[in-house]
Design an enzyme around this catalytic site. Structure first.
Site, PDB file in Angstrom:
ATOM      1  NE  ARG A  94      -3.984   0.320   0.758  1.00  0.00           N
ATOM      2  CZ  ARG A  94      -4.852   0.918   0.156  1.00  0.00           C
ATOM      3  NH1 ARG A  94      -5.182   0.000  -0.751  1.00  0.00           N
ATOM      4  NH2 ARG A  94      -5.203   1.980   0.294  1.00  0.00           N
ATOM      5  CB  ILE A  95       1.211   4.236  -2.019  1.00  0.00           C
ATOM      6  CG1 ILE A  95       1.691   3.635  -2.996  1.00  0.00           C
ATOM      7  CG2 ILE A  95       1.610   5.817  -1.792  1.00  0.00           C
ATOM      8  CD1 ILE A  95       1.647   4.015  -4.403  1.00  0.00           C
ATOM      9  CG  LEU A  96       1.484   3.351   4.360  1.00  0.00           C
ATOM     10  CD1 LEU A  96       2.748   3.106   5.038  1.00  0.00           C
ATOM     11  CD2 LEU A  96       0.094   3.134   4.800  1.00  0.00           C
ATOM     12  CG  ASN A 110       9.461  -0.430   2.615  1.00  0.00           C
ATOM     13  OD1 ASN A 110       9.097  -1.509   2.622  1.00  0.00           O
ATOM     14  ND2 ASN A 110       9.764   0.212   1.412  1.00  0.00           N
ATOM     15  CG  HIS A 112      12.602  -0.602  -2.775  1.00  0.00           C
ATOM     16  ND1 HIS A 112      11.328  -0.775  -3.424  1.00  0.00           N
ATOM     17  CD2 HIS A 112      13.595  -0.461  -4.078  1.00  0.00           C
ATOM     18  CE1 HIS A 112      11.287  -0.473  -4.650  1.00  0.00           C
ATOM     19  NE2 HIS A 112      12.553  -0.308  -4.965  1.00  0.00           N
ATOM     20  CG  ASP A 148      10.311   2.991  -2.960  1.00  0.00           C
ATOM     21  OD1 ASP A 148       9.913   2.366  -1.822  1.00  0.00           O
ATOM     22  OD2 ASP A 148       9.828   2.317  -4.101  1.00  0.00           O
TER      23      ASP A 148
END
Length: 218
Positions: A94-96, A110, A112, A148
């Site tokens: 999900r993009i928060l 996170n 990546h 990111d």
């Protein structure tokens, strides 16, 4: 020994990075407790991993909400009831929203599958191959509103082989992820790594490129 750092882990899928963290905790290598695993997908296989390890789980299904902001608010309320010290995104797809991220700034990390800042976003393995890169890897970083783009905690690198396809490359990058995610949490738990005013510090000094690089036997 200091008290274990309290984690909440957010997942959407298989939960292999969650399993790597569970394994490190159970082996005594990581001084942490997972207070809860939260998924936005009710059928995420990672929930079974948590249940097997007797870890509490909760579901906050994004399909139950009519906007990203409403979902993020519900997720935030769920997390805040648990009072974790660190929120770990482990395949959370999900993009928060900016308010959510800012609420947890410096307390959410996170992982990546690329050598950030290269190849932000999706399909990183195929994009690396298409670009003819000689190296690939994975990055653990603090989460900031820009996708990111947060300050790097730890990276690991592997060479790209001539016979690699996206599947082979992804499998080898997963091996890296399972090493550097628990290690990053370990460094935060030990206060070796600290985030302050947008800067990551390692042993009280701004982290250098060399300190960001995880060395392992390839």
């Amino acid at each position: 020994m200091t008290s274990p750092i309290k984690l909440v882990v957010l997942i959407s899928g298989n939960g292999s990075n969650l399993q790597a963290i569970i394994d490190e905790i159970e082996s005594g290598q990581l001084n942490a407790t997972i207070e809860c695993v939260i998924s936005n997908r009710p059928n995420a296989p990672g929930l079974q991993r948590a249940a097997k390890a007797n870890i509490k789980t909760q579901i906050v299904d994004h399909q139950d909400y009519n906007s990203r902001e409403a979902f993020d608010q519900a997720l935030m309320e769920t997390i805040d009831q648990i009072k974790p010290e660190l929120i770990v995104l482990a395949g959370f797809m999900r993009i928060l929203s900016d308010p959510f991220v800012k609420h947890y700034i410096g307390r959410m990390i996170n992982i990546h599958p690329s050598l950030l800042p290269k190849y932000q976003g999706l399909n990183t393995h195929q994009r690396v191959l298409d670009a003819g890169e000689s190296e690939h890897g994975a990055t653990v970083h603090y989460v900031i509103p820009e996708l990111d783009s947060g300050p790097i905690i730890l990276q690991a690198r592997i060479p790209v082989h001539s016979d690699d396809d996206a599947t082979k490359l992804a499998a080898r990058v997963h091996e890296l992820e399972h090493k550097i995610y628990p290690e990053s949490i370990r460094r935060i738990a030990a206060s070796q790594v600290v985030f302050s005013k947008g800067v990551v510090y390692f042993n009280e000094q701004p982290i250098s490129f060399g300190q960001q690089q995880y060395k392992w036997n390839q």
